[in-house]
Design a protein around this motif. Structure first.
Motif, short mmCIF file in Angstrom:
data_model
loop_
_atom_site.label_atom_id
_atom_site.label_comp_id
_atom_site.label_asym_id
_atom_site.label_seq_id
_atom_site.Cartn_x
_atom_site.Cartn_y
_atom_site.Cartn_z
N ILE A 186 0.83 -1.20 0.00
CA ILE A 186 0.00 0.00 0.00
C ILE A 186 0.87 1.26 0.00
O ILE A 186 1.85 1.35 0.76
N ILE A 187 0.50 2.21 -0.86
CA ILE A 187 1.11 3.54 -0.85
C ILE A 187 0.08 4.52 -0.29
O ILE A 187 -1.00 4.67 -0.87
N GLU A 188 0.40 5.14 0.83
CA GLU A 188 -0.47 6.18 1.37
C GLU A 188 0.03 7.53 0.91
O GLU A 188 1.23 7.82 0.98
N VAL A 189 -0.90 8.35 0.43
CA VAL A 189 -0.58 9.71 -0.01
C VAL A 189 -1.32 10.68 0.92
O VAL A 189 -2.55 10.78 0.88
N LEU A 190 -0.56 11.34 1.78
CA LEU A 190 -1.13 12.22 2.80
C LEU A 190 -0.88 13.68 2.44
O LEU A 190 0.26 14.08 2.22
N HIS A 191 -1.96 14.46 2.38
CA HIS A 191 -1.87 15.89 2.15
C HIS A 191 -2.02 16.60 3.49
O HIS A 191 -2.99 16.35 4.22
N ARG A 229 -5.23 6.12 -0.47
CA ARG A 229 -4.30 5.00 -0.49
C ARG A 229 -4.42 4.23 -1.80
O ARG A 229 -5.53 4.01 -2.30
N ILE A 230 -3.28 3.82 -2.31
CA ILE A 230 -3.22 2.98 -3.51
C ILE A 230 -2.76 1.59 -3.07
O ILE A 230 -1.66 1.44 -2.53
N GLU A 231 -3.61 0.61 -3.27
CA GLU A 231 -3.31 -0.76 -2.85
C GLU A 231 -3.09 -1.63 -4.09
O GLU A 231 -3.99 -1.77 -4.93
N GLN A 264 -14.08 3.30 -2.34
CA GLN A 264 -13.01 2.47 -2.91
C GLN A 264 -13.40 2.09 -4.33
O GLN A 264 -14.55 1.77 -4.60
N VAL A 265 -12.43 2.18 -5.24
CA VAL A 265 -12.65 1.74 -6.61
C VAL A 265 -11.45 0.91 -7.04
O VAL A 265 -10.30 1.21 -6.67
N THR A 266 -11.72 -0.15 -7.80
CA THR A 266 -10.69 -1.11 -8.19
C THR A 266 -10.56 -1.16 -9.70
O THR A 266 -11.56 -1.25 -10.42
N LEU A 267 -9.32 -1.07 -10.18
CA LEU A 267 -9.02 -1.31 -11.58
C LEU A 267 -8.90 -2.81 -11.77
O LEU A 267 -8.06 -3.45 -11.14
N LYS A 268 -9.75 -3.36 -12.64
CA LYS A 268 -9.89 -4.81 -12.74
C LYS A 268 -9.75 -5.27 -14.18
O LYS A 268 -10.36 -4.69 -15.09
N SER A 293 -6.44 -1.01 -6.16
CA SER A 293 -7.59 -0.29 -5.62
C SER A 293 -7.13 1.05 -5.08
O SER A 293 -6.03 1.17 -4.53
N VAL A 294 -7.99 2.06 -5.24
CA VAL A 294 -7.76 3.37 -4.65
C VAL A 294 -8.83 3.58 -3.58
O VAL A 294 -10.03 3.47 -3.85
#
Length: 296
Positions: free
Chosen positions: A121-126, A287-289, A216-220, A229-230
């Motif tokens: 997982i990549i967390e992107v925190l603003h 988050r990008i999983e 949550q949305v998943t590229l499938k 998933s984002v």
């Protein structure tokens, strides 16, 4: 360029704009991010601050003065962004107000973006700090572009975006001449959770959603299953976009939205605008999983 790596993923981040520019599986070498082809769309994942999208006539009004900002604000492509701190699993970048920025955005601020790599997982925190003596007004968001198709021998239309819940929602159309939100809407999902990806899906610009239940949305892939998933819990708006000729899809969590065609251009009244009191700090992350089966 700066990098983080664990036993599953490696990410790369450009100093300019603090832009995420690579997500790679360590064991397989599979790349999940768009390669920013300048002949199609030369970005990877711009960071959007202090506005999302376009302003009406590129102008807003604050305290009876007019100011100009480019589409998506001034962090993207900004060479003044600096690395603030690097740890074993995180990179923190920062941009602060200065004399030049105050001409277009009259608030003293500190903007931070933190990338944290944990397992898959990549967390992107603003983080936005108001260091002014008055309330500041802003929007913030992400614009990551993911490779599509990811694997050889696949086509763009082998992919879908799958939401976590069944949805019945409309897209809010963008006027392609000025980038503003129009009054026109179009049903995209009707008691469904999948959007099939086709290049002509983006002939009328981005799909802008304001009323999704899903966070949550998943590229499938039809052949390889869930790719990534984002997760965008704090973000009420979501944009889905690509250039019609590009083999990528942007999944864009937004706290804010472009101006409407009938906007009065008053910053304080802009849809989705965040008001942050003097001395206060605001945070929001997505988050990008990457799904584990593509990392082995």
């Amino acid at each position: 360029m700066f990098s983080l790596e664990n036993d599953q993923l490696k990410i790369n981040v450009l100093q300019t704009g603090a832009e995420l520019c690579g997500i790679t599986a360590v064991k397989t070498g599979t790349e999940f991010m768009w390669h920013a082809d300048p002949d199609i769309w030369g970005s990877f994942a711009p960071n959007l601050f202090p506005i999302i999208g376009a302003l009406k006539n590129n102008t807003y009004f604050y305290d009876n003065q007019s100011y100009q900002l480019p589409k998506h604000g001034f962090v993207r492509n900004n060479a003044h962004v600096k690395l603030y701190q690097q740890t074993k699993n995180s990179l923190i970048f920062t941009l602060s107000s200065d004399a030049d920025l105050l001409k277009s955005y009259p608030f003293h601020f500190e903007f931070y973006i933190t990338y944290t790599l944990k397992n898959n997982i990549i967390e992107v925190l603003h983080t936005v700090k108001n260091i002014d003596t008055k309330t500041m007004y802003f929007s913030v968001g992400g614009h990551p572009a993911f490779k599509c198709p990811v694997f050889d021998n696949e086509r763009y239309d082998d992919y879908v975006l799958e939401f976590e819940h069944l949805e019945s929602v409309k897209r809010h159309h963008i006027n392609m001449e000025n980038g503003l939100i129009s009054s026109n809407t179009e049903t995209v999902l009707k008691h469904s959770n999948q959007i099939p990806l086709t290049h002509d899906l983006f002939d009328k610009d981005a799909l802008v959603f304001k009323d999704l239940k899903s966070k949550q949305v998943t590229l499938k892939s039809k052949t390889h299953g869930a790719i990534l998933s984002v997760h965008y819990e704090p973000f009420p708006y979501l944009g889905i976009w690509a250039k019609p000729t590009g083999n990528y899809v942007c999944i864009e969590p937004w706290l804010g939205v472009a101006d409407h065609e009938d906007s009065n251009q008053q910053l304080k009244e802009k849809e989705g605008i965040i008001a942050l009191d003097a001395g206060k700090t605001f945070e929001a992350n997505y988050r990008i999983e990457i799904h584990p089966k593509h990392l082995a």
